[in-house]
Design a protein around this motif. Structure first.
Motif, PDB file in Angstrom:
ATOM      1  N   VAL A  31       0.842  -1.192   0.000  1.00  0.00           N
ATOM      2  CA  VAL A  31       0.000   0.000   0.000  1.00  0.00           C
ATOM      3  C   VAL A  31       0.881   1.248   0.000  1.00  0.00           C
ATOM      4  CG1 VAL A  31      -1.866   1.190   1.223  1.00  0.00           C
ATOM      5  CG2 VAL A  31      -1.722  -1.298   1.317  1.00  0.00           C
ATOM      6  N   ARG A 110       1.106  26.393  -5.350  1.00  0.00           N
ATOM      7  CA  ARG A 110       2.548  26.534  -5.148  1.00  0.00           C
ATOM      8  C   ARG A 110       3.349  25.572  -6.016  1.00  0.00           C
ATOM      9  NH1 ARG A 110       3.615  24.861   1.018  1.00  0.00           N
ATOM     10  NH2 ARG A 110       1.685  25.990   1.344  1.00  0.00           N
TER      11      ARG A 110
ATOM     12  N   SER B  23      -3.583   3.003   6.042  1.00  0.00           N
ATOM     13  CA  SER B  23      -4.199   2.549   4.794  1.00  0.00           C
ATOM     14  C   SER B  23      -3.954   1.055   4.647  1.00  0.00           C
ATOM     15  CB  SER B  23      -3.583   3.279   3.590  1.00  0.00           C
ATOM     16  OG  SER B  23      -3.806   4.668   3.687  1.00  0.00           O
ATOM     17  N   VAL B  68       0.075   0.936   5.439  1.00  0.00           N
ATOM     18  CA  VAL B  68       1.019   2.030   5.613  1.00  0.00           C
ATOM     19  C   VAL B  68       0.401   3.101   6.515  1.00  0.00           C
ATOM     20  CG1 VAL B  68       0.351   3.076   3.393  1.00  0.00           C
ATOM     21  CG2 VAL B  68       2.507   3.721   4.442  1.00  0.00           C
ATOM     22  N   MET B  70       0.450   6.906   7.956  1.00  0.00           N
ATOM     23  CA  MET B  70       0.898   8.248   7.586  1.00  0.00           C
ATOM     24  C   MET B  70       0.579   9.197   8.730  1.00  0.00           C
ATOM     25  SD  MET B  70      -0.326  10.862   4.541  1.00  0.00           S
ATOM     26  CE  MET B  70       0.905  10.765   3.255  1.00  0.00           C
ATOM     27  N   LEU B  72       0.635  13.312   9.146  1.00  0.00           N
ATOM     28  CA  LEU B  72       0.767  14.532   8.353  1.00  0.00           C
ATOM     29  C   LEU B  72       0.571  15.717   9.299  1.00  0.00           C
ATOM     30  CD1 LEU B  72       1.120  15.193   5.340  1.00  0.00           C
ATOM     31  CD2 LEU B  72      -1.352  15.039   5.087  1.00  0.00           C
ATOM     32  N   PHE B  74       1.181  20.205   9.718  1.00  0.00           N
ATOM     33  CA  PHE B  74       1.349  21.457   8.972  1.00  0.00           C
ATOM     34  C   PHE B  74       1.811  22.555   9.907  1.00  0.00           C
ATOM     35  CE2 PHE B  74      -1.758  18.934   6.785  1.00  0.00           C
ATOM     36  CZ  PHE B  74      -1.285  18.977   5.484  1.00  0.00           C
ATOM     37  N   PHE B  77       2.470  28.122   7.958  1.00  0.00           N
ATOM     38  CA  PHE B  77       2.444  28.503   6.543  1.00  0.00           C
ATOM     39  C   PHE B  77       1.862  27.402   5.659  1.00  0.00           C
ATOM     40  CE2 PHE B  77       6.190  30.388   8.630  1.00  0.00           C
ATOM     41  CZ  PHE B  77       5.787  31.717   8.629  1.00  0.00           C
ATOM     42  N   GLN B  78       1.254  26.404   6.304  1.00  0.00           N
ATOM     43  CA  GLN B  78       0.648  25.275   5.593  1.00  0.00           C
ATOM     44  C   GLN B  78       1.691  24.419   4.862  1.00  0.00           C
ATOM     45  OE1 GLN B  78      -2.920  24.128   5.336  1.00  0.00           O
ATOM     46  NE2 GLN B  78      -2.528  25.106   7.298  1.00  0.00           N
ATOM     47  N   THR B  79       2.948  24.541   5.312  1.00  0.00           N
ATOM     48  CA  THR B  79       3.975  23.653   4.773  1.00  0.00           C
ATOM     49  C   THR B  79       3.828  22.308   5.469  1.00  0.00           C
ATOM     50  OG1 THR B  79       5.441  25.524   4.447  1.00  0.00           O
ATOM     51  CG2 THR B  79       6.454  23.328   4.429  1.00  0.00           C
ATOM     52  N   LYS B  80       3.811  21.259   4.661  1.00  0.00           N
ATOM     53  CA  LYS B  80       3.549  19.959   5.268  1.00  0.00           C
ATOM     54  C   LYS B  80       4.834  19.265   5.689  1.00  0.00           C
ATOM     55  CE  LYS B  80       3.053  17.475   0.858  1.00  0.00           C
ATOM     56  NZ  LYS B  80       2.943  18.552  -0.144  1.00  0.00           N
ATOM     57  N   ARG B  84       5.748   8.438   6.354  1.00  0.00           N
ATOM     58  CA  ARG B  84       4.969   7.277   5.907  1.00  0.00           C
ATOM     59  C   ARG B  84       5.721   6.025   6.332  1.00  0.00           C
ATOM     60  NH1 ARG B  84       4.225   8.571  -0.405  1.00  0.00           N
ATOM     61  NH2 ARG B  84       6.358   9.332  -0.192  1.00  0.00           N
ATOM     62  N   LEU B 128       9.253   6.212   4.527  1.00  0.00           N
ATOM     63  CA  LEU B 128       9.438   7.216   3.484  1.00  0.00           C
ATOM     64  C   LEU B 128       9.068   8.596   4.034  1.00  0.00           C
ATOM     65  CD1 LEU B 128       7.752   5.677   0.292  1.00  0.00           C
ATOM     66  CD2 LEU B 128      10.183   6.155   0.597  1.00  0.00           C
ATOM     67  N   ILE B 130       7.270  12.324   3.529  1.00  0.00           N
ATOM     68  CA  ILE B 130       5.948  12.613   2.969  1.00  0.00           C
ATOM     69  C   ILE B 130       6.021  12.857   1.476  1.00  0.00           C
ATOM     70  CG2 ILE B 130       4.244  14.502   2.839  1.00  0.00           C
ATOM     71  CD1 ILE B 130       3.648  12.445   4.953  1.00  0.00           C
ATOM     72  N   LEU B 133       9.009  14.658  -4.046  1.00  0.00           N
ATOM     73  CA  LEU B 133       8.992  15.601  -5.168  1.00  0.00           C
ATOM     74  C   LEU B 133      10.312  16.367  -5.206  1.00  0.00           C
ATOM     75  CD1 LEU B 133       6.652  16.142  -7.142  1.00  0.00           C
ATOM     76  CD2 LEU B 133       6.022  18.097  -5.723  1.00  0.00           C
ATOM     77  N   LYS B 134      10.930  16.410  -6.382  1.00  0.00           N
ATOM     78  CA  LYS B 134      12.198  17.152  -6.516  1.00  0.00           C
ATOM     79  C   LYS B 134      11.911  18.604  -6.887  1.00  0.00           C
ATOM     80  CE  LYS B 134      14.614  13.247  -6.243  1.00  0.00           C
ATOM     81  NZ  LYS B 134      13.426  12.396  -6.082  1.00  0.00           N
TER      82      LYS B 134
END
Lengths: 134, 134
Positions: A31, A110, B23, B68, B70, B72, B74, B77-80, B84, B128, B130, B133-134
């Motif tokens: 998952v 963003r 999940s 898995v 998770m 999460l 914030f 500034f809503q930066t996460k 995981r 992992l 969150i 993304l590069k």
């Protein structure tokens, strides 16, 4: 489909909150869960979703098609509210009006510097509240 | 296992934040995600988890074993930020020291009126961040 749950799903999904996730699975039942927040529920049965990262999610969807979105929110008392929307991927586009619609939505975030790799199209197969605890 | 990710997993999981989810999946690849927040990472390889509701999650785990977690979070500034943690269920107890440990933890929460149905024992199979993304 329960009408109240449908309206709640539409309202919460379309806010594109950063707490929106999509859980998916590969053929071996591994998952994954990813933050997937640029999306739009365009009618009672359909969700469009911008895919710009999420390589594992995408590979899982190509393999098993199924997943579930969750939006989770909290009020000042840490009481949770939200929705779970089960989906099946029925389309995967790299151009056309659906794709452009997601490109426009991505441009308002963003993440606008990222190329839009795919517009994923999901059919809604079920909606559940966050908790079914009695 | 990356040491920084291990420490982050321990810190975030053991806070038992209401944004902690698990999940899971059934044999037909139907994915479910549930808020599962009463748990404890007791060493680098093991998570204990209190199961008092989450019937679908439990049925899925009995069937495919994998899931898995998770967490999460914030900032203003809503930066996460978050983690995981991929797991496999290796135990399911209804008594004994692990069970009592989860009962004690459950007693410190708003869910204390619920009977503790099971203490689920998970082996950590991967961690992992969150976003990749590069």
């Amino acid at each position: 489909m329960d009408k109240d749950l449908l309206e709640k799903a539409r309202e919460l999904l379309n806010r594109n909150l950063p707490s929106t996730t999509l859980s998916t699975v590969d053929k071996d039942y591994n998952v994954n869960v990813a933050v997937i927040s640029v999306l739009e529920m365009i009618d009672d049965e359909t969700i469009l979703c911008a895919r710009f990262g999420a390589d594992r999610t995408y590979a899982n969807l190509l393999s098993t098609r199924k997943g579930v979105f969750m939006v989770l929110t909290f009020d000042e008392f840490q009481t949770k509210e939200g929705i779970r929307v089960a989906v099946e991927m029925i389309g995967d586009e790299t151009g056309g009006p659906h794709y452009q619609r997601m490109r426009d939505r991505l441009d308002q975030t963003r993440y606008k510097r990222f190329p839009l790799k795919n517009c994923l199209i999901f059919k809604i197969t079920g909606i559940l509240p966050i908790s079914t605890l009695k």
